[in-house]
Design a protein around this motif. Structure first.
Motif, mmCIF file in Angstrom:
data_model
loop_
_atom_site.group_PDB
_atom_site.id
_atom_site.type_symbol
_atom_site.label_atom_id
_atom_site.label_comp_id
_atom_site.label_asym_id
_atom_site.label_seq_id
_atom_site.Cartn_x
_atom_site.Cartn_y
_atom_site.Cartn_z
ATOM 1 N N ARG A 92 38.296 -23.964 35.817
ATOM 2 C CA ARG A 92 37.316 -23.385 36.717
ATOM 3 C C ARG A 92 36.217 -24.296 37.197
ATOM 4 N N LEU A 93 36.080 -25.456 36.234
ATOM 5 C CA LEU A 93 35.063 -26.458 36.534
ATOM 6 C C LEU A 93 35.591 -27.280 37.691
ATOM 7 N N ARG A 94 36.953 -27.795 37.969
ATOM 8 C CA ARG A 94 37.277 -28.348 38.698
ATOM 9 C C ARG A 94 37.002 -27.826 40.277
ATOM 10 N N MET A 95 36.960 -26.515 40.344
ATOM 11 C CA MET A 95 36.544 -25.828 41.517
ATOM 12 C C MET A 95 35.056 -25.816 41.976
ATOM 13 N N VAL A 96 34.130 -26.178 41.044
ATOM 14 C CA VAL A 96 32.987 -26.108 41.124
ATOM 15 C C VAL A 96 31.995 -27.338 41.649
ATOM 16 N N ASN A 97 31.086 -27.241 42.688
ATOM 17 C CA ASN A 97 30.222 -28.452 42.994
ATOM 18 C C ASN A 97 29.393 -28.639 41.926
ATOM 19 N N PRO A 98 29.151 -29.506 41.332
ATOM 20 C CA PRO A 98 28.027 -29.937 40.266
ATOM 21 C C PRO A 98 26.659 -29.423 40.960
ATOM 22 N N MET A 99 26.501 -29.550 42.419
ATOM 23 C CA MET A 99 25.288 -29.047 42.896
ATOM 24 C C MET A 99 24.946 -27.657 42.577
ATOM 25 N N THR A 100 26.047 -26.817 42.326
ATOM 26 C CA THR A 100 25.775 -25.259 42.056
ATOM 27 C C THR A 100 25.126 -25.196 40.914
ATOM 28 N N PHE A 101 25.336 -25.982 39.993
ATOM 29 C CA PHE A 101 24.458 -25.964 38.578
ATOM 30 C C PHE A 101 23.113 -26.229 38.808
ATOM 31 N N PHE A 171 31.928 -39.972 38.220
ATOM 32 C CA PHE A 171 32.605 -39.307 37.185
ATOM 33 C C PHE A 171 32.864 -37.746 37.457
ATOM 34 N N PRO A 172 33.692 -37.154 37.870
ATOM 35 C CA PRO A 172 33.999 -35.880 38.230
ATOM 36 C C PRO A 172 33.568 -34.979 37.175
ATOM 37 N N LEU A 173 32.923 -33.717 37.221
ATOM 38 C CA LEU A 173 32.373 -33.048 36.100
ATOM 39 C C LEU A 173 33.669 -32.499 35.290
#
Length: 214
Positions: A92-101, A171-173
């Motif tokens: 799930r995290l691989r699909m999320v842009n850290p900017m979302t959080f 470093f990707p989330l």
């Protein structure tokens, strides 16, 4: 019934766009155009963007809770449960842009607070249950402080989102979470537990036909 179906369509489209573009950049017009309805129709279901963000997060959290409960009820060893749970959230995290959080924390603090409570409630209790099971199975060391370790694990999950500590352009989330997870479980697992961990992660990776999990 039609309203309920439309509500789900809106939420699923909103989640898709939020994951890719963050919360701030996505407009109600973007979502209405994507699903082929007018803004007027969209606003009959959600009166404003904040309400949509809240509904989308609630939908997402309900999926998490249901999944965690299903995994915890499986007739499987604790290493399998932890690996299965991690892999689910890793995907799930691989699909999320850290900017979302970051957007959620900055522009929707009340929604962020709900997300924080969700993590502490959903994950905390389940992790304690699984780790205690692992101690009984002698897959995790018996001298560990379960409550303290779960708090540490929650801290790891949270810290990974901090761009100041871990620049996400470098470093990707999802990669950060992967390294944290391996560090955590290999620190509490017995040699037999570590062998099972490597076996399960390899199996999950093959099932997904991906090459980035290990």
């Amino acid at each position: 019934m039609e309203i309920d179906q439309l509500r789900i369509r809106i939420i699923e489209e909103a989640r898709k766009q939020f994951q890719v573009n963050g919360l701030k950049r996505v407009t109600m017009s973007d979502i209405s155009q994507a699903i082929g309805v007018s803004k007027k129709t969209l606003y009959t279901v959600f009166s404003n963007k904040k309400e949509l963000v809240e509904a989308t997060l609630s939908y997402h959290m309900e999926e998490d809770i249901n999944y965690m409960e299903e995994v915890n009820e499986l007739d499987k060893d604790a290493v399998f449960k932890l690996a299965k749970t991690f892999y689910y959230f890793y995907q799930r995290l691989r699909m999320v842009n850290p900017m979302t959080f970051m957007d959620m924390k900055k522009f929707y603090p009340e929604v962020w607070s709900k997300y924080e409570c969700h993590k502490k409630g959903c994950f905390h209790d389940t992790l304690i249950s699984i780790i205690k099971q692992g101690r009984t199975e002698e897959l995790f060391y018996r001298d560990i402080d379960v409550e303290l370790l779960v708090i540490m694990r929650m801290w790891q999950v949270e810290t990974a989102f901090d761009h100041d500590y871990f620049p996400h352009d470098k470093f990707p989330l999802a990669k950060i979470q992967l390294e944290f997870f391996k560090h955590f479980i290999r620190g509490i697992a017995t040699p037999n537990g570590v062998k099972l961990l490597d076996q399960y992660l390899t199996e999950f990776n093959k099932q997904d036909n991906q090459s980035t999990i290990l």
